[in-house]
Design a protein around this motif. Structure first.
Motif, PDB file in Angstrom:
ATOM      1  N   UNK A  15      70.578  -2.801  52.065  1.00  0.00           N
ATOM      2  CA  UNK A  15      70.190  -3.239  50.729  1.00  0.00           C
ATOM      3  C   UNK A  15      69.295  -2.221  50.023  1.00  0.00           C
ATOM      4  N   UNK A  16      69.119  -1.066  50.605  1.00  0.00           N
ATOM      5  CA  UNK A  16      68.225  -0.068  50.037  1.00  0.00           C
ATOM      6  C   UNK A  16      68.722   0.473  48.699  1.00  0.00           C
ATOM      7  N   UNK A  17      70.000   0.266  48.405  1.00  0.00           N
ATOM      8  CA  UNK A  17      70.555   0.759  47.131  1.00  0.00           C
ATOM      9  C   UNK A  17      70.396  -0.251  45.995  1.00  0.00           C
ATOM     10  N   UNK A  18      69.913  -1.442  46.296  1.00  0.00           N
ATOM     11  CA  UNK A  18      69.690  -2.464  45.269  1.00  0.00           C
ATOM     12  C   UNK A  18      68.321  -2.197  44.647  1.00  0.00           C
ATOM     13  N   UNK A  19      68.321  -1.689  43.435  1.00  0.00           N
ATOM     14  CA  UNK A  19      67.057  -1.318  42.806  1.00  0.00           C
ATOM     15  C   UNK A  19      66.589  -2.318  41.758  1.00  0.00           C
ATOM     16  N   UNK A  20      67.403  -3.312  41.456  1.00  0.00           N
ATOM     17  CA  UNK A  20      66.988  -4.349  40.524  1.00  0.00           C
ATOM     18  C   UNK A  20      65.885  -5.182  41.165  1.00  0.00           C
ATOM     19  N   UNK A  21      64.960  -5.682  40.353  1.00  0.00           N
ATOM     20  CA  UNK A  21      63.954  -6.593  40.898  1.00  0.00           C
ATOM     21  C   UNK A  21      64.629  -7.873  41.413  1.00  0.00           C
ATOM     22  N   UNK A  22      64.165  -8.351  42.540  1.00  0.00           N
ATOM     23  CA  UNK A  22      64.727  -9.547  43.157  1.00  0.00           C
ATOM     24  C   UNK A  22      63.588 -10.479  43.543  1.00  0.00           C
ATOM     25  N   UNK A  23      63.711 -11.729  43.152  1.00  0.00           N
ATOM     26  CA  UNK A  23      62.741 -12.746  43.552  1.00  0.00           C
ATOM     27  C   UNK A  23      63.348 -13.519  44.718  1.00  0.00           C
ATOM     28  N   UNK A  24      62.682 -13.496  45.850  1.00  0.00           N
ATOM     29  CA  UNK A  24      63.151 -14.167  47.064  1.00  0.00           C
ATOM     30  C   UNK A  24      62.190 -15.317  47.341  1.00  0.00           C
ATOM     31  N   UNK A  25      62.714 -16.542  47.401  1.00  0.00           N
ATOM     32  CA  UNK A  25      61.857 -17.712  47.616  1.00  0.00           C
ATOM     33  C   UNK A  25      62.454 -18.613  48.681  1.00  0.00           C
ATOM     34  N   UNK A  26      61.569 -19.238  49.444  1.00  0.00           N
ATOM     35  CA  UNK A  26      62.008 -20.128  50.516  1.00  0.00           C
ATOM     36  C   UNK A  26      60.797 -20.935  50.998  1.00  0.00           C
ATOM     37  N   UNK A  27      61.108 -21.948  51.784  1.00  0.00           N
ATOM     38  CA  UNK A  27      60.064 -22.688  52.471  1.00  0.00           C
ATOM     39  C   UNK A  27      59.819 -22.081  53.835  1.00  0.00           C
TER      40      UNK A  27
END
Length: 78
Positions: A15-27
């Motif tokens: 996933x190192x080529x994904x440069x868009x900001x990503x919000x990762x959420x979980x419990x």
């Protein structure tokens, strides 16, 4: 569940080529998507922001909606 187990046994994607900001959420107690996988995902994305909600499972974003919604709106506005 069999499909989830097979998916979980696969080699992690690059996933190192994904440069868009990503919000990762979980419990932090999610049985369907374990927190360790959530942390791993956020670490492998170069521009990720991680939110882990305490004492919650797969529905954490609904359980903590009063906290989550403003964070999502701020993330999308940035």
């Amino acid at each position: 569940m069999k499909a989830l187990r097979r998916w979980g046994a696969k080699e992690a994607a690059d996933l190192s080529r994904v440069h868009q900001p990503v919000l990762v959420a979980n419990g932090d107690s999610d049985r369907m998507v374990p927190s360790k996988n959530t942390r791993d995902l956020a670490q492998r994305l170069p521009n990720a922001e991680l939110i882990l909600y305490p004492d919650s499972g797969h529905g954490a974003v609904f359980q903590f909606h009063a906290d989550f919604v403003p964070k999502v709106l701020a993330f999308l506005a940035s």
